[in-house]
Scaffold this active site. Structure first.
Site, PDB file in Angstrom:
ATOM      1  N   ASP A   8       0.811  -1.221   0.000  1.00 44.07           N
ATOM      2  CA  ASP A   8       0.000   0.000   0.000  1.00 44.07           C
ATOM      3  C   ASP A   8       0.850   1.279   0.000  1.00 44.07           C
ATOM      4  O   ASP A   8       1.586   1.543   0.949  1.00 44.07           O
ATOM      5  CB  ASP A   8      -0.900   0.039   1.225  1.00 44.07           C
ATOM      6  CG  ASP A   8      -1.832  -1.167   1.303  1.00 44.07           C
ATOM      7  OD1 ASP A   8      -1.327  -2.308   1.257  1.00 44.07           O
ATOM      8  OD2 ASP A   8      -3.047  -0.974   1.425  1.00 44.07           O
ATOM      9  N   GLU A  39      -4.566   2.379  -3.212  1.00 43.10           N
ATOM     10  CA  GLU A  39      -5.829   2.903  -2.692  1.00 43.10           C
ATOM     11  C   GLU A  39      -5.643   4.020  -1.657  1.00 43.10           C
ATOM     12  O   GLU A  39      -6.598   4.720  -1.347  1.00 43.10           O
ATOM     13  CB  GLU A  39      -6.654   1.780  -2.075  1.00 43.10           C
ATOM     14  CG  GLU A  39      -6.064   1.186  -0.805  1.00 43.10           C
ATOM     15  CD  GLU A  39      -7.138   0.760   0.182  1.00 43.10           C
ATOM     16  OE1 GLU A  39      -8.315   0.734  -0.182  1.00 43.10           O
ATOM     17  OE2 GLU A  39      -6.774   0.483   1.336  1.00 43.10           O
ATOM     18  N   ASN A  40      -4.424   4.176  -1.141  1.00 41.84           N
ATOM     19  CA  ASN A  40      -4.136   5.255  -0.193  1.00 41.84           C
ATOM     20  C   ASN A  40      -3.139   6.256  -0.767  1.00 41.84           C
ATOM     21  O   ASN A  40      -2.524   7.011  -0.024  1.00 41.84           O
ATOM     22  CB  ASN A  40      -3.552   4.688   1.110  1.00 41.84           C
ATOM     23  CG  ASN A  40      -4.581   3.968   1.944  1.00 41.84           C
ATOM     24  OD1 ASN A  40      -5.552   4.553   2.396  1.00 41.84           O
ATOM     25  ND2 ASN A  40      -4.389   2.671   2.133  1.00 41.84           N
ATOM     26  N   ASN A  67     -10.549  -1.167   0.242  1.00 42.54           N
ATOM     27  CA  ASN A  67     -11.731  -0.582   0.871  1.00 42.54           C
ATOM     28  C   ASN A  67     -11.819   0.935   0.721  1.00 42.54           C
ATOM     29  O   ASN A  67     -12.892   1.515   0.876  1.00 42.54           O
ATOM     30  CB  ASN A  67     -11.778  -0.955   2.358  1.00 42.54           C
ATOM     31  CG  ASN A  67     -10.527  -0.585   3.112  1.00 42.54           C
ATOM     32  OD1 ASN A  67      -9.420  -0.998   2.734  1.00 42.54           O
ATOM     33  ND2 ASN A  67     -10.655   0.188   4.172  1.00 42.54           N
ATOM     34  N   HIS A  68     -10.707   1.598   0.399  1.00 44.04           N
ATOM     35  CA  HIS A  68     -10.737   3.053   0.181  1.00 44.04           C
ATOM     36  C   HIS A  68     -10.839   3.418  -1.302  1.00 44.04           C
ATOM     37  O   HIS A  68     -10.646   4.571  -1.678  1.00 44.04           O
ATOM     38  CB  HIS A  68      -9.472   3.697   0.761  1.00 44.04           C
ATOM     39  CG  HIS A  68      -9.364   3.587   2.251  1.00 44.04           C
ATOM     40  ND1 HIS A  68     -10.375   3.957   3.104  1.00 44.04           N
ATOM     41  CD2 HIS A  68      -8.345   3.137   3.048  1.00 44.04           C
ATOM     42  CE1 HIS A  68      -9.998   3.745   4.361  1.00 44.04           C
ATOM     43  NE2 HIS A  68      -8.772   3.239   4.347  1.00 44.04           N
ATOM     44  N   HIS A 148      -6.944  -7.966  -0.706  1.00 41.87           N
ATOM     45  CA  HIS A 148      -6.927  -6.832   0.212  1.00 41.87           C
ATOM     46  C   HIS A 148      -7.836  -7.173   1.391  1.00 41.87           C
ATOM     47  O   HIS A 148      -9.065  -7.112   1.290  1.00 41.87           O
ATOM     48  CB  HIS A 148      -7.428  -5.582  -0.525  1.00 41.87           C
ATOM     49  CG  HIS A 148      -7.150  -4.307   0.193  1.00 41.87           C
ATOM     50  ND1 HIS A 148      -5.930  -3.656   0.123  1.00 41.87           N
ATOM     51  CD2 HIS A 148      -7.922  -3.546   1.005  1.00 41.87           C
ATOM     52  CE1 HIS A 148      -5.973  -2.551   0.841  1.00 41.87           C
ATOM     53  NE2 HIS A 148      -7.167  -2.469   1.398  1.00 41.87           N
ATOM     54  N   HIS A 173      -3.343  -4.282   2.718  1.00 40.09           N
ATOM     55  CA  HIS A 173      -4.298  -3.630   3.629  1.00 40.09           C
ATOM     56  C   HIS A 173      -3.752  -3.365   5.023  1.00 40.09           C
ATOM     57  O   HIS A 173      -4.003  -2.308   5.590  1.00 40.09           O
ATOM     58  CB  HIS A 173      -5.606  -4.414   3.746  1.00 40.09           C
ATOM     59  CG  HIS A 173      -6.585  -3.797   4.713  1.00 40.09           C
ATOM     60  ND1 HIS A 173      -7.162  -2.561   4.492  1.00 40.09           N
ATOM     61  CD2 HIS A 173      -7.083  -4.236   5.904  1.00 40.09           C
ATOM     62  CE1 HIS A 173      -7.980  -2.279   5.499  1.00 40.09           C
ATOM     63  NE2 HIS A 173      -7.938  -3.273   6.369  1.00 40.09           N
ATOM     64  N   HIS A 175      -0.695  -2.894   6.084  1.00 39.18           N
ATOM     65  CA  HIS A 175       0.456  -1.985   6.081  1.00 39.18           C
ATOM     66  C   HIS A 175       1.635  -2.505   6.892  1.00 39.18           C
ATOM     67  O   HIS A 175       2.579  -1.766   7.168  1.00 39.18           O
ATOM     68  CB  HIS A 175       0.059  -0.593   6.606  1.00 39.18           C
ATOM     69  CG  HIS A 175      -0.869   0.155   5.719  1.00 39.18           C
ATOM     70  ND1 HIS A 175      -0.900   1.538   5.664  1.00 39.18           N
ATOM     71  CD2 HIS A 175      -1.812  -0.253   4.841  1.00 39.18           C
ATOM     72  CE1 HIS A 175      -1.813   1.936   4.807  1.00 39.18           C
ATOM     73  NE2 HIS A 175      -2.382   0.855   4.291  1.00 39.18           N
TER      74      HIS A 175
END
Length: 255
Positions: A8, A39-40, A67-68, A148, A173, A175
């Site tokens: 991530d 996603e982040n 999820n983001h 994820h 996910h 991290h």
């Protein structure tokens, strides 16, 4: 074939660290394809057209999400138009984008499947059932899966379920890079989590004091990203082009 999967990427600081180190890493390790979870990648969660383009321009071939995925409305159109920007395939069909892509590398094609777990996360279609459906439709001999998910047990279960049917399953996910990389019985490479690309002195990329405040008070807190020295968690999968099986796996933490 050497395929690099990057954990991530957190905010602009993570994007810049990736850009500073990825070209040399690709050269040294002879990397043929790069997959990164983005996603982040936008400051404040989510992904934007700007952060996605930054990652692509830095040498990433396929961006996966989680999820983001849809935190930023400005990215919705990009998910529809860019075939190598993925969202989890077990999102409802009405969601923008796609969860599977095929990268044509000339001599060979590589499939990338993005799935999201349902344990301790938002209710979605079963990642097991969605994986079955997509594999039944036909995928390249070399296919990798970004799972994820929060729960290690769910990630490992999916990996054993897909062992021998895909080249590799890697988790994202949490991290935090895990130390359980290996090759399963039928040739599928696996690791529970690639880790994070972002600031080392942080809690999942966020300033520690802010997360502590949130946990102690249960009050709303703005999660600003940390700064300082960074790291890039990733795994290099060496895959046999004839069989599609992983022959070697190397866990890397670039600092």
């Amino acid at each position: 074939m050497n395929i690099l999967a990057i954990g991530d990427v957190v905010g602009s600081i993570g994007c810049k660290f990736l850009r500073a180190h990825l070209p040399q890493l690709k050269k040294v390790k002879g990397v043929d394809l790069v997959i990164a979870n983005g996603e982040n990648s936008a400051d404040g969660n989510g992904i934007t057209p700007t952060s996605a383009r930054f990652l692509f321009d830095s040498g990433v071939d396929v961006i996966t999400a989680g999820n983001h995925t849809f935190r930023r409305k400005e990215s919705y159109e990009l998910f529809d138009s860019c075939e190598t920007l993925l969202r989890p395939a077990n999102f409802p069909s009405l969601a923008p984008g796609r969860g599977f892509c095929v990268v044509d590398m000339g001599r060979i094609q590589v499939g990338v499947l993005n799935l999201m777990g349902v344990v301790y996360m938002e209710s979605m279609d079963s990642p097991f059932d969605v994986a079955d459906r997509i594999l039944a439709e036909g995928v390249p001999k070399i296919t990798l899966v970004d799972m994820h998910a929060e729960a290690t047990g769910e990630k490992r279960s999916l990996a054993y379920y897909l062992d021998g049917r895909v080249s590799a399953v890697f988790g994202t996910h949490t991290h935090v890079q895990t130390a359980d990389e290996g090759i399963l019985d039928n040739g599928t490479g696996y690791i529970s989590d690639l880790g994070m690309t972002g600031p080392k002195r942080s809690v999942l990329g966020v300033k520690p004091e802010l997360v502590i405040q949130k946990m102690r008070t249960k009050m709303p807190v703005r999660f600003d990203l940390a700064d300082g020295a960074c790291q890039m968690g990733c795994v290099l999968f060496t895959i046999d082009e004839k069989t599609g099986k992983t022959t070697a796996i190397e866990r890397l933490l670039i600092e």
